[in-house]
Write an enzyme that holds these catalytic residues in place. Structure first.
Site, PDB file in Angstrom:
ATOM      1  N   ARG A  66      30.591-112.071  45.850  1.00 27.27           N
ATOM      2  CA  ARG A  66      29.339-112.760  45.509  1.00 27.27           C
ATOM      3  C   ARG A  66      29.483-113.381  44.120  1.00 27.27           C
ATOM      4  O   ARG A  66      29.484-112.663  43.110  1.00 27.27           O
ATOM      5  CB  ARG A  66      28.160-111.783  45.494  1.00 27.27           C
TER       6      ARG A  66
ATOM      7  N   ASP B 211      36.593-105.994  44.182  1.00 25.47           N
ATOM      8  CA  ASP B 211      37.366-105.862  45.406  1.00 25.47           C
ATOM      9  C   ASP B 211      37.454-107.253  46.035  1.00 25.47           C
ATOM     10  O   ASP B 211      36.917-108.221  45.493  1.00 25.47           O
ATOM     11  CB  ASP B 211      36.653-104.870  46.340  1.00 25.47           C
TER      12      ASP B 211
ATOM     13  N   HIS C  51      36.777 -98.902  47.803  1.00 24.66           N
ATOM     14  CA  HIS C  51      36.555 -99.496  46.489  1.00 24.66           C
ATOM     15  C   HIS C  51      35.821 -98.534  45.561  1.00 24.66           C
ATOM     16  O   HIS C  51      36.181 -98.383  44.389  1.00 24.66           O
ATOM     17  CB  HIS C  51      35.768-100.806  46.643  1.00 24.66           C
TER      18      HIS C  51
ATOM     19  N   ASP D  17      24.572-107.268  43.413  1.00 23.03           N
ATOM     20  CA  ASP D  17      23.370-107.997  43.835  1.00 23.03           C
ATOM     21  C   ASP D  17      22.104-107.362  43.271  1.00 23.03           C
ATOM     22  O   ASP D  17      21.019-107.544  43.812  1.00 23.03           O
ATOM     23  CB  ASP D  17      23.282-108.062  45.361  1.00 23.03           C
TER      24      ASP D  17
ATOM     25  N   ASP E 225      27.237 -93.743  51.148  1.00 25.65           N
ATOM     26  CA  ASP E 225      25.894 -93.412  50.683  1.00 25.65           C
ATOM     27  C   ASP E 225      25.181 -92.457  51.638  1.00 25.65           C
ATOM     28  O   ASP E 225      24.513 -91.508  51.208  1.00 25.65           O
ATOM     29  CB  ASP E 225      25.060 -94.680  50.445  1.00 25.65           C
TER      30      ASP E 225
END
Length: 444
Positions: free
Chosen positions: A114, A141, A187, A210, A288
């Site tokens: 991004r 990454d 990562h 983000d 997560d």
């Protein structure tokens, strides 16, 4: 008194001149016809001259050493710092300090492809109060060239590290579409290893590329760090409220913080000791959700705010915008300053928190969901809506606009099953019965 530079120049000139004269003497000797015994004498004379030259060279070296030593002494007397040798290589980061007030809290930015990471970095660099206390490390990454150029444009303001293994990961056939989640887990493992193993930091704040941070982001984490050190029933501090849509929080209580059993992520602080625990068993994918399993959580909680200190602008990603349009893009980013470092946060320690929070919840009058939706019984103030099963929780959450998914039986933003939020301007506690005994992982 001669200046240091003049002495060095004179010494060097003398050294060069003497050796030049010596060579000139040898080269300018007239040739003579060879005769018996004269060759031996010539050889002996050359050897003697070489020995004399070697002696004189040693004398000249000693003279230069003396000049260098005395120039250093004169420089120190005049208050100058003499560095005759090349500067030593940079020292490694200092050992992990025990004093929270002086701790360095690096911000680890997880980046991939991004180029909008600029929005994240701009806010981090604008709002951080100290580059020394809050160094920014961007771990990239994917090998995306445009994103790499954006990160490089910040120069020394950020440290840019790159995950070296960009290969595909062998995954089960049914997980081929989840390749991205495997790469993300790889990562994270590498980047957290760099922060805690290579750079040896005591703690770190992790954000994704983000996320946009609030002005008070650093104040919040700086204040919460000592709490995380002191209370071993906590394992993270998060800047995120999963149910933090503007109409569901009290923006007038921006200082309000909670304990939560749900791992929020999205701007979170962890200690090096936690990484020592997690690294050996780090998952291959879905890190997560793995963090939310009872085997990792081990009864511990995180701190989360009433009003989020981060917001996400990343609809694009491996999750393909899951939850973004319905929830995430509506999260309220805090815009009020709270001097957290001057506040007493000890009320968040487990024993104190449960002494105050739980009685407050179960003293609130119980209402039915229809009464809330009809905005009735306003005179009651804070109220409680009780659920008793997975299905009733999900039905009430959907009806009131909360995120209704559970992970290992834990509701988002919940503590002991209790989710605190604002509905039509009043505080509501969506809570299990008072005799609640624990989470049921089958509720996932």
């Amino acid at each position: 008194m001669l200046k240091k530079s003049s002495l060095v120049l004179w010494g060097a000139a003398l050294f060069i001149a003497w050796n030049g004269l010596l060579l000139l003497f040898l080269w300018s000797r007239p040739p003579s016809p060879a005769s018996p015994g004269e060759g031996d004498r010539l050889t002996a004379e050359v050897i003697r001259l070489a020995q004399d030259a070697e002696t004189e060279l040693e004398r000249q070296k000693d003279l230069l050493r003396q000049i260098h030593r005395y120039s250093g002494l004169w420089g120190r007397r005049r208050g100058l710092r003499i560095t005759p040798n090349p500067p030593p290589p940079p020292s490694p980061p200092p050992p992990r300090p025990t004093d929270p007030a002086g701790a360095v809290l690096p911000v680890l930015v997880m980046a991939c492809d991004r180029s909008t990471v600029r929005r994240c970095l701009d806010k981090l660099l604008r709002y951080r109060p100290s580059a020394q206390r809050f160094p920014v490390i961007v771990s990239q990454d994917c090998g995306h060239a445009e994103t790499a150029r954006v990160i490089a444009s910040y120069g020394d303001a950020v440290a840019h590290i790159r995950q070296p293994d960009l290969s595909d990961i062998p995954v089960p056939a049914e997980h081929r579409k989840f390749q991205g989640y495997y790469k993300i887990a790889r990562h994270y493992r590498w980047a957290l290893g760099q922060v805690f193993r290579t750079f040896r930091y005591r703690a770190a704040i992790v954000v994704e590329d983000d996320l946009e941070v609030a002005r008070i982001f650093f104040e919040y984490f700086q204040a919460a760090f000592p709490l995380l050190l002191a209370d071993r029933s906590l394992w993270c501090v998060s800047a995120w409220n999963d149910n933090g849509k503007e109409q569901m929080v009290d923006v007038g209580q921006a200082e309000l913080l909670y304990r939560t059993d749900f791992f929020p992520g999205l701007g979170w602080l962890l200690l090096a000791e936690l990484w020592d625990e997690l690294e050996p068993k780090w998952p291959r994918a879905f890190w997560d959700d793995w963090m939310r399993q009872p085997e990792q959580r081990r009864g511990r909680s995180c701190v989360r705010p009433e009003v989020s200190r981060t917001m996400t602008f990343g609809r694009k990603g491996v999750s393909h915008g899951q939850f973004f349009d319905q929830y995430l893009k509506f999260i309220k980013l805090n815009d009020r300053f709270v001097p957290f470092t001057q506040l007493d946060l000890s009320y968040l320690k487990k024993e104190e928190y449960e002494r105050s929070f739980l009685p407050k919840v179960y003293a609130a009058p119980e209402v039915r969901v229809e009464e809330l939706q009809g905005n009735r019984r306003r005179e009651l103030g804070a109220v409680r809506l009780q659920y008793s099963s997975r299905d009733s929780f999900k039905a009430f959450a959907k009806a009131l606009g909360l995120m209704d998914d559970l992970k290992s039986g834990v509701p988002r933003a919940g503590y002991r099953g209790i989710v605190s939020f604002v509905y039509r301007g009043r505080r509501v506690y969506l809570a299990p019965p008072a005799d609640w005994t624990g989470y049921d992982p089958s509720w996932s």
